[in-house]
Design a protein around this motif. Structure first.
Motif, PDB file in Angstrom:
ATOM      1  N   ASP A 134      10.889  20.966  -6.311  1.00 27.22           N
ATOM      2  CA  ASP A 134      10.942  21.627  -7.615  1.00 27.22           C
ATOM      3  C   ASP A 134       9.603  21.415  -8.337  1.00 27.22           C
ATOM      4  N   PRO A 135       8.698  22.398  -8.308  1.00 29.55           N
ATOM      5  CA  PRO A 135       7.389  22.222  -8.945  1.00 29.55           C
ATOM      6  C   PRO A 135       7.479  22.024 -10.448  1.00 29.55           C
ATOM      7  N   ASN A 136       8.645  22.328 -11.041  1.00 30.31           N
ATOM      8  CA  ASN A 136       8.810  22.139 -12.483  1.00 30.31           C
ATOM      9  C   ASN A 136       9.449  20.783 -12.812  1.00 30.31           C
ATOM     10  N   SER A 137       9.576  19.930 -11.813  1.00 33.61           N
ATOM     11  CA  SER A 137      10.233  18.646 -12.018  1.00 33.61           C
ATOM     12  C   SER A 137       9.497  17.821 -13.067  1.00 33.61           C
ATOM     13  N   SER A 138      10.265  17.221 -13.978  1.00 33.16           N
ATOM     14  CA  SER A 138       9.671  16.344 -14.999  1.00 33.16           C
ATOM     15  C   SER A 138       9.749  14.891 -14.600  1.00 33.16           C
ATOM     16  N   ASN A 139      10.297  14.611 -13.408  1.00 27.92           N
ATOM     17  CA  ASN A 139      10.406  13.245 -12.912  1.00 27.92           C
ATOM     18  C   ASN A 139       9.902  13.146 -11.471  1.00 27.92           C
ATOM     19  N   PRO A 140       8.643  13.482 -11.232  1.00 21.46           N
ATOM     20  CA  PRO A 140       8.106  13.412  -9.874  1.00 21.46           C
ATOM     21  C   PRO A 140       7.907  11.959  -9.429  1.00 21.46           C
ATOM     22  N   THR A 141       7.821  11.775  -8.120  1.00 19.62           N
ATOM     23  CA  THR A 141       7.592  10.457  -7.527  1.00 19.62           C
ATOM     24  C   THR A 141       6.169  10.391  -7.021  1.00 19.62           C
ATOM     25  N   MET A 142       5.461   9.305  -7.379  1.00 22.86           N
ATOM     26  CA  MET A 142       4.043   9.210  -6.988  1.00 22.86           C
ATOM     27  C   MET A 142       3.571   7.769  -7.019  1.00 22.86           C
ATOM     28  N   THR A 143       2.383   7.552  -6.485  1.00 22.00           N
ATOM     29  CA  THR A 143       1.746   6.235  -6.534  1.00 22.00           C
ATOM     30  C   THR A 143       1.022   6.062  -7.873  1.00 22.00           C
ATOM     31  N   LYS A 144       0.616   4.817  -8.175  1.00 24.62           N
ATOM     32  CA  LYS A 144      -0.144   4.550  -9.397  1.00 24.62           C
ATOM     33  C   LYS A 144      -1.476   5.307  -9.386  1.00 24.62           C
ATOM     34  N   GLU A 145      -2.086   5.404  -8.206  1.00 22.63           N
ATOM     35  CA  GLU A 145      -3.366   6.099  -8.095  1.00 22.63           C
ATOM     36  C   GLU A 145      -3.213   7.587  -8.401  1.00 22.63           C
ATOM     37  N   ALA A 146      -2.124   8.188  -7.899  1.00 25.29           N
ATOM     38  CA  ALA A 146      -1.894   9.603  -8.179  1.00 25.29           C
ATOM     39  C   ALA A 146      -1.618   9.834  -9.660  1.00 25.29           C
ATOM     40  N   ALA A 147      -0.882   8.910 -10.282  1.00 27.32           N
ATOM     41  CA  ALA A 147      -0.596   9.031 -11.716  1.00 27.32           C
ATOM     42  C   ALA A 147      -1.874   8.941 -12.534  1.00 27.32           C
ATOM     43  N   ALA A 148      -2.771   8.044 -12.155  1.00 32.11           N
ATOM     44  CA  ALA A 148      -4.045   7.904 -12.880  1.00 32.11           C
ATOM     45  C   ALA A 148      -4.874   9.175 -12.775  1.00 32.11           C
ATOM     46  N   PRO A 208       0.841  -1.200   0.000  1.00 27.77           N
ATOM     47  CA  PRO A 208       0.000   0.000   0.000  1.00 27.77           C
ATOM     48  C   PRO A 208       0.870   1.242   0.000  1.00 27.77           C
ATOM     49  N   GLY A 209       0.587   2.163  -0.918  1.00 25.78           N
ATOM     50  CA  GLY A 209       1.368   3.389  -0.987  1.00 25.78           C
ATOM     51  C   GLY A 209       2.665   3.274  -1.761  1.00 25.78           C
ATOM     52  N   GLU A 210       2.885   2.143  -2.439  1.00 21.70           N
ATOM     53  CA  GLU A 210       4.111   1.988  -3.229  1.00 21.70           C
ATOM     54  C   GLU A 210       4.198   3.101  -4.277  1.00 21.70           C
ATOM     55  N   GLN A 211       5.383   3.668  -4.457  1.00 17.50           N
ATOM     56  CA  GLN A 211       5.537   4.730  -5.446  1.00 17.50           C
ATOM     57  C   GLN A 211       6.887   4.625  -6.145  1.00 17.50           C
ATOM     58  N   ILE A 212       6.922   5.145  -7.375  1.00 10.81           N
ATOM     59  CA  ILE A 212       8.138   5.183  -8.175  1.00 10.81           C
ATOM     60  C   ILE A 212       8.193   6.523  -8.904  1.00 10.81           C
ATOM     61  N   ASP A 213       9.285   6.744  -9.634  1.00  7.40           N
ATOM     62  CA  ASP A 213       9.426   7.972 -10.425  1.00  7.40           C
ATOM     63  C   ASP A 213       8.636   7.845 -11.731  1.00  7.40           C
ATOM     64  N   TYR A 214       8.088   8.967 -12.162  1.00  5.03           N
ATOM     65  CA  TYR A 214       7.361   9.036 -13.431  1.00  5.03           C
ATOM     66  C   TYR A 214       7.972  10.123 -14.308  1.00  5.03           C
ATOM     67  N   THR A 215       7.805   9.962 -15.607  1.00  3.82           N
ATOM     68  CA  THR A 215       8.172  11.018 -16.557  1.00  3.82           C
ATOM     69  C   THR A 215       6.904  11.798 -16.888  1.00  3.82           C
ATOM     70  N   LEU A 216       6.933  13.083 -16.596  1.00  2.56           N
ATOM     71  CA  LEU A 216       5.731  13.929 -16.739  1.00  2.56           C
ATOM     72  C   LEU A 216       5.953  14.996 -17.799  1.00  2.56           C
ATOM     73  N   GLN A 217       5.000  15.103 -18.710  1.00  5.27           N
ATOM     74  CA  GLN A 217       5.025  16.164 -19.724  1.00  5.27           C
ATOM     75  C   GLN A 217       3.712  16.939 -19.645  1.00  5.27           C
ATOM     76  N   THR A 218       3.828  18.268 -19.564  1.00  2.00           N
ATOM     77  CA  THR A 218       2.644  19.126 -19.461  1.00  2.00           C
ATOM     78  C   THR A 218       2.750  20.273 -20.463  1.00  2.00           C
ATOM     79  N   THR A 219       1.604  20.864 -20.794  1.00  2.00           N
ATOM     80  CA  THR A 219       1.598  22.019 -21.693  1.00  2.00           C
ATOM     81  C   THR A 219       1.900  23.306 -20.950  1.00  2.00           C
ATOM     82  N   THR A 220       1.669  23.305 -19.655  1.00  2.00           N
ATOM     83  CA  THR A 220       1.965  24.455 -18.817  1.00  2.00           C
ATOM     84  C   THR A 220       2.254  23.961 -17.403  1.00  2.00           C
ATOM     85  N   GLN A 221       2.813  24.811 -16.566  1.00  2.00           N
ATOM     86  CA  GLN A 221       3.179  24.406 -15.208  1.00  2.00           C
ATOM     87  C   GLN A 221       1.935  24.090 -14.396  1.00  2.00           C
TER      88      GLN A 221
END
Length: 488
Positions: free
Chosen positions: A311-325, A282-295
């Protein structure tokens, strides 16, 4: 632990104290055999000291029972004229020496129930204490009692790093049970109370390693199971420059992913044991690659408990699968994909970083193209299992054979030597475990340093009793929702 070491420990910790109590019971007019029946022997002590019989019920309460037992033992010692502070400390801390000594000493006799009014009146000159002595005895008693509780029953632990997020957070205060897996007898017994391995402020060793006892674990409620959150001593503290004894190595906390005899692998960040996918913590998380059109609004990261390393501009945030969804549903998010290290891409994981890599055996030297997300398969050693040693297995198991099991391991002219004897096989003396953090991309765990020996196991994490957030404002420091939460 070999048979000789076990017998020595058993005689010191069990046989000698019982022998002493047996002889003292006989001096008090009680049959000596009553001394060897656990708990019943304390009931007899209550009778001999004049304590109320209902104290026996207190002996059955975890934690409290330890304090009560020490108190009864002190009263019992006083009934034989041992009322000085020196005698009390000797009887409680070195009972395997002094109880037999007093039991066989014809000059030591039973004087009566030490808690009775008649006894106090008769020996009031001996029992009279100064305020300084009363305080000294109280402090010593508290230190001894607290040490026994921490050693054999339960101990507090603080989460120092984010390796278990989001299951456990930095600032969580836990209680760790020593009873579940069986309390481990102290291996480095001469140490400063309440200091683990280093004295606060002085930054010096808090223990004396001139006396090290063999490993022994008392019976517990269960063994370590896959999925358990376990506190253990960090195996790499065995190396220079620290070279710490086993029980003085740094405390780590991870989740057990593999038991002795299991074959473990990681495929695209999913753990498999014996070919079967393990339930994700429960709560397992890994790094993700994030691309956005704006901050993105920083509050989104806060609400979804996404880590961006400030760093709010990070392109590699760490999160759970639920947060990514959830994040995928925002219109400004172009893509969010798990940052999985590809299969076949070698990184500095175990045993790629092992000092036991060899190039002189008569077989092809393997290339361990393993990384944190694609790892193994690796077979976890089990007590009694015999491994054939070659260029593939030597790097994996060499550390356990030499460092944890105390053998001299060499490669001489292309031949493996264990304790000076040429061999191509080894039979393990201990069980081993595979530990991993729930925050898979921010955890220094078995993927980097290998197996955890059974003698390094400290206890099982039970529940969070306090949680403190250093980054929050004054009124939000305490995470109220996490108080007294069980650990799964």
């Amino acid at each position: 632990m070999n048979v000789v070491a076990f017998l020595i420990t058993f005689i010191i910790l069990i046989v000698l104290p019982y022998v002493g109590v047996w002889k003292l019971f006989e001096k008090a007019g009680e049959p000596g055999w009553k001394a060897i029946i656990p708990l019943f022997n304390f009931y007899v002590m209550l009778e001999l000291t004049g304590r109320p019989k209902w104290w026996f019920i207190l002996l059955l309460i975890p934690g409290v029972g330890v304090l009560v037992g020490i108190g009864i033992l002190i009263d019992f010692i006083k009934s034989f004229g041992k009322w000085s502070l020196r005698d009390i400390l000797a009887g409680v801390c070195l009972e395997f020496i002094y109880l037999p000594k007093w039991g066989f000493d014809p000059k030591v006799q039973y004087l009566g129930p030490s808690r009775s009014d008649e006894f106090r009146e008769k020996y009031k000159a001996n029992l009279k204490k100064s305020s300084a002595r009363e305080w000294t005895e109280a402090i010593i008693f508290a230190v001894v009692a607290a040490t026994l509780i921490r050693t054999f029953f339960i101990e507090a632990y603080t989460i120092p790093t984010p390796s278990m997020e989001r299951s456990l957070l930095v600032g969580d205060f836990l209680f760790v049970s020593k009873v579940n897996y069986g309390p481990r007898a102290p291996m480095t017994p001469v140490a400063f109370p309440f200091a683990h391995h280093t004295m606060p402020m002085l930054n010096t060793k808090a223990y004396w390693d001139g006396l090290e006892l063999p490993y022994y674990r008392f019976p517990g409620l269960s063994t370590v199971k896959k999925g358990d959150v376990v506190v253990f001593n960090y195996p790499m503290d065995a190396d220079t420059p620290l070279c710490r004894p086993v029980d003085k190595r740094e405390n780590y906390i991870k989740r057990c992913q593999g038991e002795p005899g299991d074959t473990l692998s990681v495929v695209n960040a999913q753990v498999y044991v014996n070919g079967k996918a393990m339930p994700n913590p429960p709560g397992e998380q890994i790094d993700y690659t994030l691309q956005t059109t704006t901050q993105l609004n920083p509050k989104i990261y806060q609400d979804l408990e996404i880590t961006t390393n400030y760093d709010p501009n990070s392109s590699n945030p760490t999160m759970t699968k639920e947060a990514a969804a959830t994040l995928k549903g925002y219109s400004v998010v172009k893509s969010v994909a798990p940052n999985i290290h590809p299969k076949g891409q070698a990184e500095g994981v175990y045993p790629v970083n092992s000092q036991y890599k060899i190039y002189s055996l008569n077989s092809k030297v393997p290339a361990f193209k393993w990384n944190v997300d694609n790892y193994g398969p690796i077979l976890i050693p089990k007590k009694g299992w015999t491994v054939k040693l070659d260029s593939l297995t030597y790097p994996i198991y060499g550390r356990a054979i030499e460092i944890y099991e105390g053998n001299k391991l060499q490669v001489v002219n292309g031949q493996i030597m264990i304790n000076g004897v040429k061999t191509d096989r080894y039979t393990f003396k201990m069980n081993y475990y595979w530990m991993m953090g729930d925050n898979r991309h921010d955890s220094a765990d078995s993927r980097y340093w290998g197996f955890v020996p059974e003698d390094h196991i400290v206890g099982k994490a039970l529940f969070i009793w306090m949680s403190w957030d250093d980054e929050a404002g004054f009124l939000g420091k305490i995470r109220w929702s996490r108080l007294f939460r069980g650990i799964h």
